[in-house]
Motif scaffolding. Structure first.
Motif, short mmCIF file in Angstrom:
data_model
loop_
_atom_site.label_atom_id
_atom_site.label_comp_id
_atom_site.label_asym_id
_atom_site.label_seq_id
_atom_site.Cartn_x
_atom_site.Cartn_y
_atom_site.Cartn_z
N PRO A 60 88.56 59.57 23.26
CA PRO A 60 88.49 59.54 24.73
C PRO A 60 87.41 60.49 25.27
O PRO A 60 86.74 60.16 26.26
N ALA A 61 87.25 61.65 24.61
CA ALA A 61 86.21 62.58 25.05
C ALA A 61 84.83 61.96 24.87
O ALA A 61 83.96 62.07 25.74
N LEU A 62 84.62 61.28 23.74
CA LEU A 62 83.33 60.63 23.51
C LEU A 62 83.10 59.48 24.48
O LEU A 62 81.97 59.25 24.94
N ALA A 63 84.16 58.75 24.80
CA ALA A 63 84.03 57.68 25.79
C ALA A 63 83.58 58.24 27.14
O ALA A 63 82.76 57.62 27.85
N ALA A 64 84.09 59.42 27.49
CA ALA A 64 83.71 60.04 28.75
C ALA A 64 82.22 60.37 28.79
O ALA A 64 81.57 60.26 29.84
N VAL A 65 81.65 60.74 27.65
CA VAL A 65 80.22 61.05 27.59
C VAL A 65 79.39 59.82 27.95
O VAL A 65 78.38 59.91 28.65
N ALA A 66 79.83 58.67 27.47
CA ALA A 66 79.09 57.43 27.72
C ALA A 66 79.33 56.88 29.13
O ALA A 66 78.45 56.22 29.69
N LEU A 67 80.50 57.16 29.71
CA LEU A 67 80.89 56.51 30.96
C LEU A 67 80.69 57.35 32.21
O LEU A 67 80.56 56.80 33.31
N LEU A 68 80.69 58.68 32.07
CA LEU A 68 80.68 59.56 33.23
C LEU A 68 79.38 60.35 33.32
O LEU A 68 78.84 60.78 32.30
N PRO A 69 78.89 60.58 34.54
CA PRO A 69 77.71 61.44 34.70
C PRO A 69 78.02 62.85 34.23
O PRO A 69 79.11 63.37 34.50
N PRO A 70 77.10 63.49 33.54
CA PRO A 70 77.36 64.86 33.06
C PRO A 70 77.55 65.83 34.22
O PRO A 70 76.88 65.73 35.25
N GLY A 71 78.49 66.75 34.04
CA GLY A 71 78.75 67.79 35.03
C GLY A 71 79.50 68.91 34.36
O GLY A 71 80.03 68.75 33.25
N PRO A 72 79.58 70.08 35.00
CA PRO A 72 80.25 71.22 34.37
C PRO A 72 81.69 70.96 33.99
O PRO A 72 82.12 71.31 32.88
N GLY A 73 82.47 70.36 34.88
CA GLY A 73 83.87 70.07 34.58
C GLY A 73 84.03 69.08 33.44
O GLY A 73 84.85 69.26 32.54
N MET A 74 83.23 68.01 33.50
CA MET A 74 83.27 67.00 32.45
C MET A 74 82.86 67.61 31.11
O MET A 74 83.48 67.35 30.08
N ALA A 75 81.81 68.45 31.12
CA ALA A 75 81.34 69.08 29.89
C ALA A 75 82.42 69.98 29.29
O ALA A 75 82.63 69.98 28.07
N ALA A 76 83.11 70.74 30.13
CA ALA A 76 84.16 71.64 29.64
C ALA A 76 85.29 70.84 29.00
O ALA A 76 85.80 71.20 27.92
N GLY A 77 85.69 69.75 29.65
CA GLY A 77 86.76 68.92 29.11
C GLY A 77 86.38 68.25 27.81
O GLY A 77 87.16 68.24 26.85
N VAL A 78 85.17 67.70 27.76
CA VAL A 78 84.70 67.02 26.55
C VAL A 78 84.57 68.02 25.40
O VAL A 78 85.04 67.77 24.28
N GLY A 79 83.93 69.15 25.67
CA GLY A 79 83.74 70.15 24.61
C GLY A 79 85.06 70.65 24.07
O GLY A 79 85.24 70.77 22.85
#
Length: 233
Positions: A60-79
């Protein structure tokens, strides 16, 4: 002594040799995996369940990388999700060794999912570069493809080399590796690649770090292939 503490001690005694691993895997990922394995043992989870749980954090984290624009919150969650997924990937093997419940099917499942994770990780970076990044040059879209090639070759060739090595009966695994070797291996540690996604909110910083890790993987791939081929001759 509590059951949790006893299991931690048992898992510590069943650790893989430290040879060939970086500082991150040795001092961060394996200890974190050991705690997760002890917790899993306490609730009656199996190694295969931990393998699947690792995938449930990672994909799901990798899917977010492909589907969502990069941002600080998204980066923290994915990492964070990728780091936890990698720790769980260590926990499944540790739990199997601690319980003496390892099996060929469990090892197969673990390696197959690991391979899928590596391939998918760089595929979603390619998609993110294409959809969301203001790249200095379109040629930078080749970076995830080359990175994927190097990472998969290192992963596959490393496993194959271990399977093909002829070991002398009673051979004792090597002890702790030199500190310099553990430091030099950091750039090709999957855990460091996971941590790099914490920088995804800053496109220029992530691109710089990602390309630096790519260069390290290409250099180490060439060195590893030569080394492993010579070891098998």
């Amino acid at each position: 002594m509590t059951e949790f503490a006893m299991m931690l001690r048992q898992l510590s005694a069943a650790q893989k040799p430290a040879k060939g691993v970086s500082l991150y895997t040795r001092f961060v990922n394996r200890p974190a995996g050991r705690v997760l394995a002890a917790l899993a043992h306490g609730v009656g989870a199996t190694p295969n369940q931990l393998t699947v749980l690792s995938a449930l954090f990672t994909f799901p984290a990798l899917a977010a990388v492909a589907l969502l624009p990069p941002g600080p919150g998204m980066a923290a969650g994915v990492g964070a999700a990728l780091v936890v997924g990698f720790a769980l990937d260590s926990a499944d093997g540790q739990l199997a060794r601690g319980q003496r419940s390892g099996s060929p099917s469990g090892e197969w499942l673990d390696h197959v999912l690991d391979c899928v994770k590596i391939v998918t990780l760089h595929l979603v970076v390619l998609v993110s570069f294409h959809r969301f990044f203001d790249l200095p040059d379109p040629a930078f879209q080749l970076a995830p493809m080359v990175f994927q090639l190097a990472a998969v070759v290192i992963f596959f060739a490393g496993i194959l080399t271990e399977k093909l090595k002829v070991r002398t009966p009673g051979e004792v695994p090597a002890g702790s590796p030199p500190a310099l070797r553990s430091v030099l291996l950091l750039p090709v540690d999957y855990g460091l690649t996971c941590i790099s996604f914490l920088l995804l909110g800053s496109q220029q910083v992530f691109l710089t770090v990602y390309c630096a890790l790519l260069l390290a993987h290409v250099v180490f791939m060439a060195a590893f292939l030569v080394k492993w081929f010579r070891e098998l001759r």
